[in-house]
Design a protein around this motif. Sequence first.
Motif, short mmCIF file in Angstrom:
data_model
loop_
_atom_site.label_atom_id
_atom_site.label_comp_id
_atom_site.label_asym_id
_atom_site.label_seq_id
_atom_site.Cartn_x
_atom_site.Cartn_y
_atom_site.Cartn_z
N GLN A 1 13.00 56.87 57.59
CA GLN A 1 11.56 56.67 57.73
C GLN A 1 10.75 57.80 57.12
N ARG A 2 11.40 58.99 56.98
CA ARG A 2 10.71 60.15 56.41
C ARG A 2 11.78 61.13 55.91
N GLY A 3 11.32 62.19 55.27
CA GLY A 3 12.23 63.25 54.84
C GLY A 3 12.85 63.00 53.48
N ASP A 4 13.89 63.81 53.15
CA ASP A 4 14.52 63.76 51.83
C ASP A 4 15.18 62.43 51.54
N LYS A 5 15.79 61.81 52.56
CA LYS A 5 16.47 60.54 52.33
C LYS A 5 15.46 59.42 52.06
N LYS A 6 14.30 59.50 52.69
CA LYS A 6 13.24 58.53 52.40
C LYS A 6 12.74 58.72 50.96
N THR A 7 12.65 59.99 50.54
CA THR A 7 12.26 60.27 49.15
C THR A 7 13.27 59.67 48.18
N LEU A 8 14.55 59.78 48.51
CA LEU A 8 15.60 59.20 47.69
C LEU A 8 15.47 57.67 47.62
N LEU A 9 15.22 57.06 48.77
CA LEU A 9 15.09 55.61 48.82
C LEU A 9 13.89 55.15 47.98
N ASP A 10 12.78 55.88 48.08
CA ASP A 10 11.60 55.55 47.28
C ASP A 10 11.89 55.69 45.78
N LEU A 11 12.66 56.72 45.44
CA LEU A 11 13.04 56.93 44.03
C LEU A 11 13.89 55.77 43.53
N SER A 12 14.83 55.32 44.37
CA SER A 12 15.67 54.19 43.99
C SER A 12 14.84 52.93 43.78
N LEU A 13 13.89 52.70 44.70
CA LEU A 13 13.02 51.53 44.58
C LEU A 13 12.18 51.61 43.31
N MET A 14 11.69 52.81 42.99
CA MET A 14 10.90 53.00 41.78
C MET A 14 11.73 52.69 40.54
N ASN A 15 13.00 53.10 40.54
CA ASN A 15 13.90 52.81 39.41
C ASN A 15 14.12 51.32 39.26
N GLY A 16 14.31 50.63 40.39
CA GLY A 16 14.50 49.18 40.33
C GLY A 16 13.29 48.46 39.79
N LYS A 17 12.09 48.88 40.23
CA LYS A 17 10.85 48.26 39.75
C LYS A 17 10.63 48.54 38.27
N GLN A 18 10.96 49.76 37.84
CA GLN A 18 10.80 50.10 36.43
C GLN A 18 11.75 49.28 35.56
N TYR A 19 12.99 49.09 36.04
CA TYR A 19 13.96 48.27 35.31
C TYR A 19 13.45 46.84 35.19
N LYS A 20 12.90 46.31 36.31
CA LYS A 20 12.34 44.96 36.29
C LYS A 20 11.21 44.87 35.28
#
Length: 614
Positions: free
Chosen positions: A344-363
Motif C-alpha cells: 500500500q506504501r513504501g518501496d514495494k509500492k513504488t516498484l509496483l507502480d513502476l511495473s504498472l507504468m512499464n505495462g502501460k507504456q508497452y501497451k
Amino acid sequence: MTKEENEKRLAYLKSIVARLPEKPGSYQFYDDEHTIIYVGKAKSLKSRVSSYFHTEVDRFKTKVLVSKIHDISYTVVNTEEDALLLENSLIKKYNPRYNVLLKDGKTYPSICITNEPFPRIFKTRTINKKWGTYYGPYSHAASMYAVLDLINKLYKPRTCRQPMTKEGVKAGKYQTCLEYHIKNCLGPCVARQSFEDYQKNIAQAREILKGNTRQILRDMRAEMEQLAEELRFEEAEEVKRKYLLIDSFVSKSEVVSHTIDNVDVFSITNDEKVAYVNYIHVSNGSINQSFTFEYKKRLNETEQELLQLGIIEMRERFNSHSKEIVVPFEPDMELENVVFTVPQRGDKKTLLDLSLMNGKQYKFDRLKQAEKLNPEQKQVRLMKELQEKLGLPKLPYQIECFDNSNISGTDAVAACVVFKSMKPSKKDYKKYNIKTVVGPDDYASMKEVVHRRYSRLLEEEQPLPDLIIADGGKGQMGVIREVIQDELNLDIPIAGLAKNDRHRTNELLYGFPPMSVQLKTDSELFHVLTQIQDEVHRFAITFHREKRSKRALESELDSIKGIGPKTRDGLLNALKSVKKISEANLDTLTDLIGAAKAQIVYDYFHPENTTGES
C-alpha cells in the motif's frame, strides 16, 4: 448437429464430469476431431469443469466453447502449483484455439554464454539450451547493449568462432587474430591469458547478467585492498578500473532500495481484447530484468486468470526462484515457499507502480505501432473515445465546426470546416458572406450561417453531420441549438470548446444545459478537437483577409474614371497587384488594355507627369 445428437453429446460429457475427482489438476477439452481446443487448471477438477455445464452460464464465448466440446480428459496432480505448471506447458505444446494466446518474446534478443571450454558471450535471437546459458530476453535493446559493453570492457571475452580447448592451446594449434592486436581480446588462444583467469572472468560476467553486482563489488574491493597490502599496485589498479566500471554501471541502473533483494514484481494492464503482464525482478536492491508479455484474450479471461498465467510463464522463462512476489491484488493461487505481497506504501509500492507504468507504456507503444501500420485504426479509436465521452448514439464520423470573422462588423464572414474520420475534408469546406446582420454580432451571424448551412443540406438531401462543434462556450452552443432543434427540428449532437481567461481552449462542453466533459487537455483526443478549432479559425480568417484585400483593391481601381470592371480585372490578372500596376510603364499598360485606357491609368498613378490645360 440435431437436437437429439446434442442432447446425447451433453449427456456423455456430464457423465465424465460426474466421475471427476475433487483434486487439483489440469483438464483438456476436445472437439469432434479429437483436437484439444481448451486447456484449464483447477483446485478441484470436478467443481471447475462442472461449472461449464451450468444453465446459468452467461458468457457468450463460454457458451460457444461448450458447444464445441465432444470429449474431456484430465490429469491429477498433487498441488495447485503443479496444476498451473502443467496447464502452462500444455497450452504451449498444443496452442488450443480457445486458450489465451501468448505473444511471447522470441523475437527479442537475449545474451548467450556458450557451453565451451573458453565460452563466448554474444546477443542472439535463437534459443537452444544445448549451446549455452541464456539471459533475457531484453525488450529494451539499449539495456542489453549496455550490459554487453560493460562485460566487453571488463573481461574482453573472445569473439572468434573457432572451437578452442585447453589441449589445443597447450599444443599451440591456434593463432592470435586482429581482435588481440587491437586489445579487444586477452589472447587465451595462445595462453597470453590463463584458462583459470578466463573462467574467473566468465563467472563474474554471469553474476553481472544475473544482477548480482553488489557481491562482485565487495569481492573486488577486498581483492584490491589485498593487492595493495602486498604492494602489487599495477594489479590493484587494474582491479580498481574494473570496480569503477561496474560501480558506474550500477549507479545508472534503477536502484530501488538496498533492503529489497530477490523479489519478483508483477502488474497487469487490461483492455477489451489484450492483456499486458509486466514482470520486474529486483536483486540486490536494483532492477535487473523488466519484461512485458502480451496475451490475446479468447474467452473473456479475468485479470486473476491472466495474472496467474503470467506469473507462472515468466518465472519459468526467467528461471526465477524468488520467495516473494509483489502483485496489485492477491491472486487465487498458491506457490510453494512463496509469499504474495500487495503493498500500500513504501518501496514495494513504488516498484509496483513502476511495473504498472512499464505495462502501460508497452501497451501505448504497441498501439502506436499498430496505428502506424494502419492509420485508420487510430481514427476509429479516437471516434470511439469521443462517442464514449459524449454518449453519442453513433460514431461521430462527420464533424462540422463554425467560426465568424469581422473587424468592428465590417467585411463579416463565416466559415464551416468538415472533418471526416477525424481528418479534414477540405473539399467540403464552406465560406459564407454574412448577409442579414449589421454590426459586430457574433451570435446573430452564427445563427444565420447555421440556418443557411443545414436548410440547404436538407433541401439537397445531403448527409447531415454526426456532431457539430461550436467554437465557443455555452452562448454559441445555445444559438446553434436554437436553429438545429427549434427551427429545423433536427437531432444533431452539439458540443462546444470553451476558452479560459487567457483565451486558451481548456474544456469540452456537452449536453443541455452544457456541462464540462472530463477530458485531459494533454490527451490525444483533446489535441484533435483543438486541431478542428484551429482549422476553422484559419479558414475563416483567411477568407476574411481575402475579402478585405479584394475590397481594398477594387476600391482603388474603381476610383479611376473611365476604367470599368472588365479592364480592372484584366490588369489584376496580368500584373497581380495594384502596386505593380502603379509601377508599370505606359508601353506595358498599352499592350494590355490599349493606348487610350493605358493613358488614363498611367496618368492616375503618375499625376506629376500629366500636362493639364489651364
